[in-house]
Scaffold this active site. Structure first.
Site, mmCIF file in Angstrom:
data_model
loop_
_atom_site.group_PDB
_atom_site.id
_atom_site.type_symbol
_atom_site.label_atom_id
_atom_site.label_comp_id
_atom_site.label_asym_id
_atom_site.label_seq_id
_atom_site.Cartn_x
_atom_site.Cartn_y
_atom_site.Cartn_z
ATOM 1 N N LEU A 12 37.322 28.998 65.893
ATOM 2 C CA LEU A 12 38.619 29.568 66.282
ATOM 3 C C LEU A 12 39.408 28.585 67.148
ATOM 4 O O LEU A 12 40.624 28.435 66.979
ATOM 5 C CB LEU A 12 38.413 30.881 67.045
ATOM 6 C CG LEU A 12 39.692 31.531 67.577
ATOM 7 C CD1 LEU A 12 40.639 31.895 66.434
ATOM 8 C CD2 LEU A 12 39.359 32.769 68.413
ATOM 9 N N TYR A 125 24.472 40.189 73.010
ATOM 10 C CA TYR A 125 25.771 39.551 72.756
ATOM 11 C C TYR A 125 26.913 40.497 73.152
ATOM 12 O O TYR A 125 27.825 40.115 73.897
ATOM 13 C CB TYR A 125 25.869 39.176 71.269
ATOM 14 C CG TYR A 125 27.227 38.664 70.838
ATOM 15 C CD1 TYR A 125 27.683 37.410 71.241
ATOM 16 C CD2 TYR A 125 28.049 39.432 70.007
ATOM 17 C CE1 TYR A 125 28.931 36.941 70.845
ATOM 18 C CE2 TYR A 125 29.296 38.969 69.599
ATOM 19 C CZ TYR A 125 29.726 37.727 70.020
ATOM 20 O OH TYR A 125 30.969 37.278 69.625
HETATM 21 N N1 LIG Z 1 32.541 34.577 64.699
HETATM 22 C C1 LIG Z 1 32.859 35.866 64.682
HETATM 23 O O1 LIG Z 1 32.643 36.555 63.669
HETATM 24 C C2 LIG Z 1 33.522 36.525 65.867
HETATM 25 C C3 LIG Z 1 33.873 37.877 65.774
HETATM 26 C C4 LIG Z 1 34.537 38.485 66.857
HETATM 27 C C5 LIG Z 1 34.834 37.746 67.980
HETATM 28 N N2 LIG Z 1 34.436 36.432 68.050
HETATM 29 C C6 LIG Z 1 34.769 35.692 69.269
HETATM 30 O O2 LIG Z 1 35.707 34.688 68.904
HETATM 31 C C7 LIG Z 1 35.584 33.577 69.800
HETATM 32 C C8 LIG Z 1 35.456 32.288 68.992
HETATM 33 O O3 LIG Z 1 34.293 32.354 68.205
HETATM 34 P P1 LIG Z 1 34.001 31.317 67.023
HETATM 35 O O4 LIG Z 1 33.644 32.128 65.841
HETATM 36 O O5 LIG Z 1 35.069 30.298 66.935
HETATM 37 O O6 LIG Z 1 32.659 30.675 67.567
HETATM 38 P P2 LIG Z 1 32.160 29.154 67.597
HETATM 39 O O7 LIG Z 1 32.607 28.426 66.384
HETATM 40 O O8 LIG Z 1 30.697 29.251 67.918
HETATM 41 O O9 LIG Z 1 32.947 28.566 68.840
HETATM 42 C C9 LIG Z 1 32.554 28.777 70.159
HETATM 43 C C10 LIG Z 1 32.637 27.455 70.873
HETATM 44 O O10 LIG Z 1 32.261 27.653 72.241
HETATM 45 C C11 LIG Z 1 31.512 26.544 72.629
HETATM 46 N N3 LIG Z 1 30.677 26.804 73.792
HETATM 47 C C12 LIG Z 1 29.453 27.361 73.857
HETATM 48 N N4 LIG Z 1 29.008 27.371 75.129
HETATM 49 C C13 LIG Z 1 29.989 26.810 75.874
HETATM 50 C C14 LIG Z 1 30.131 26.533 77.252
HETATM 51 N N5 LIG Z 1 29.153 26.826 78.134
HETATM 52 N N6 LIG Z 1 31.264 25.946 77.690
HETATM 53 C C15 LIG Z 1 32.254 25.637 76.815
HETATM 54 N N7 LIG Z 1 32.181 25.855 75.497
HETATM 55 C C16 LIG Z 1 31.065 26.446 75.038
HETATM 56 C C17 LIG Z 1 30.672 26.203 71.418
HETATM 57 O O11 LIG Z 1 30.212 24.892 71.520
HETATM 58 P P3 LIG Z 1 28.788 24.472 70.852
HETATM 59 O O12 LIG Z 1 29.021 24.559 69.386
HETATM 60 O O13 LIG Z 1 28.584 23.098 71.382
HETATM 61 O O14 LIG Z 1 27.789 25.473 71.358
HETATM 62 C C18 LIG Z 1 31.680 26.401 70.287
HETATM 63 O O15 LIG Z 1 32.386 25.219 70.020
HETATM 64 C C19 LIG Z 1 34.388 33.909 70.696
HETATM 65 O O16 LIG Z 1 34.860 34.486 71.890
HETATM 66 C C20 LIG Z 1 33.622 34.955 69.917
HETATM 67 O O17 LIG Z 1 32.865 35.781 70.771
HETATM 68 C C21 LIG Z 1 33.811 35.807 67.022
#
Ligand SMILES: NC(=O)c1ccc[n+]([C@@H]2O[C@H](COP(=O)([O-])OP(=O)(O)OC[C@H]3O[C@@H](n4cnc5c(N)ncnc54)[C@H](OP(=O)(O)O)[C@@H]3O)[C@@H](O)[C@H]2O)c1
Length: 280
Positions: A12, A125
């Site tokens: 995202l 989570y």
């Molecule tokens: N994916 C879904 O289906 C979904 C659904 C509803 C809501 N969300 C929410 O949407 C948002 C974005 O999710 P996404 O799907 O884009 O997930 P993502 O691709 O896993 O992105 C999350 C990012 O956060 C980074 N991260 C992890 N620990 C961190 C830390 N301590 N400090 C700084 N960065 C850190 C990760 O880095 P690393 O890769 O290095 O760990 C990753 O680049 C999140 O808030 C998630 O909870 C996601």
């Protein structure tokens, strides 16, 4: 609106940085190596340096099943880190947009879930994300956007998995048909986050694409586009036990979003076609 995007290297986060730049905004996207949200001093240094007017937090520990065994880490990144992020936002006098999830609910609803429905997370989570929401909302310039079922370029996601399985020749596919939600294309969610930030929305807003479907319905559409000969068989969640329980019903009510922005949420099918065509 000088903007800092935390988690800027995630699925995202990358879409949010790209959308902001398309709008002509000054946007700095920071991945975990440069800005770890659990490190307050790092965040304060960045806001001193960059002086953002807006912070969009896309950083999270998103491996839902791993959160069950890495509880402390999940609570630190998804929960307590919001104290650091709000401190940094306060230091800069910036607005904050924080992204959350349908997992804060227990999945037992039978009609679209409004923002003020009671929360009841069933997984570590979900619990950790709820803690993050609570801390974010203590900041008076915060907006929490709950979304669900994300897919898009640059990250592991359900659509990528189905595409890979089809590419490997898997036929038939077996996919659960008793979990219902709104698939959501990350470039559409990114646009929504910017629109809400520009409208100075506060509190909690739900966002997801239309129409509701099951994972089976979503996978069937992917197969229909990529390889119509592939059969997609419905199975029940009970046949696919996972360490973290999944909500059965995750359809978020998006009427507050539609009222604030005066537009309907986008159909996920157009996002899916764009995603599959891009091969990203
Ligand atoms: N994916 C879904 O289906 C979904 C659904 C509803 C809501 N969300 C929410 O949407 C948002 C974005 O999710 P996404 O799907 O884009 O997930 P993502 O691709 O896993 O992105 C999350 C990012 O956060 C980074 N991260 C992890 N620990 C961190 C830390 N301590 N400090 C700084 N960065 C850190 C990760 O880095 P690393 O890769 O290095 O760990 C990753 O680049 C999140 O808030 C998630 O909870 C996601």
């Amino acid at each position: 609106m000088r903007t800092l995007v935390l988690g800027g290297a995630g699925m995202l986060g990358k879409a949010v940085v790209a959308d902001g730049r398309r709008r002509g905004r000054a946007v700095l996207g920071l991945g975990r190596v440069h800005a770890d949200v659990t490190e307050r001093a790092q965040l304060l240094r960045w806001v001193d340096e960059y002086r953002p007017e807006l912070i969009i937090n896309c950083a999270a520990f998103t491996l839902v099943d791993e959160c069950e065994t890495r509880r402390e880490e999940a609570l630190a990144v998804n929960g307590e880190a919001l104290e650091n992020i709000t401190a940094a936002a306060g230091h800069a006098g910036a607005d904050l947009v924080h992204v959350s999830t349908d997992y804060v609910f227990n999945g037992s609803a039978t009609a679209p879930i409004p923002e003020d429905a009671p929360t009841d997370p069933q997984s570590v989570y979900g619990l950790s994300k709820l803690r993050g929401e609570e801390l974010a909302l203590r900041y008076d310039r915060a907006l929490v956007v709950r979304a669900s079922w994300l897919f898009g370029p640059g990250g592991p996601n359900f659509a990528a998995t189905i595409r890979r399985l089809i590419g490997q020749g898997t036929n038939p596919l077996r996919v659960v048909d008793d979990q219902i939600g709104r698939p959501t294309f990350t470039p559409f969610l990114a646009r929504a986050l910017w629109d809400l930030a520009e409208a100075k929305a506060r509190g909690v807003v739900h966002y997801g694409n239309r129409e509701r479907t099951s994972w089976h319905g979503f996978a069937s559409e992917i197969a229909h586009i990529l390889a119509p000969e592939v059969k997609v068989l419905p199975v029940s969640t009970r046949e696919f036990p996972r360490p973290a329980p999944r909500p059965n019903y995750s359809v978020l009510d998006v009427s507050r979003f539609e009222q604030i922005t005066s537009r309907r949420v986008e159909p996920w099918l157009s996002g899916l076609v764009a995603y599959l065509e891009s091969r990203a």
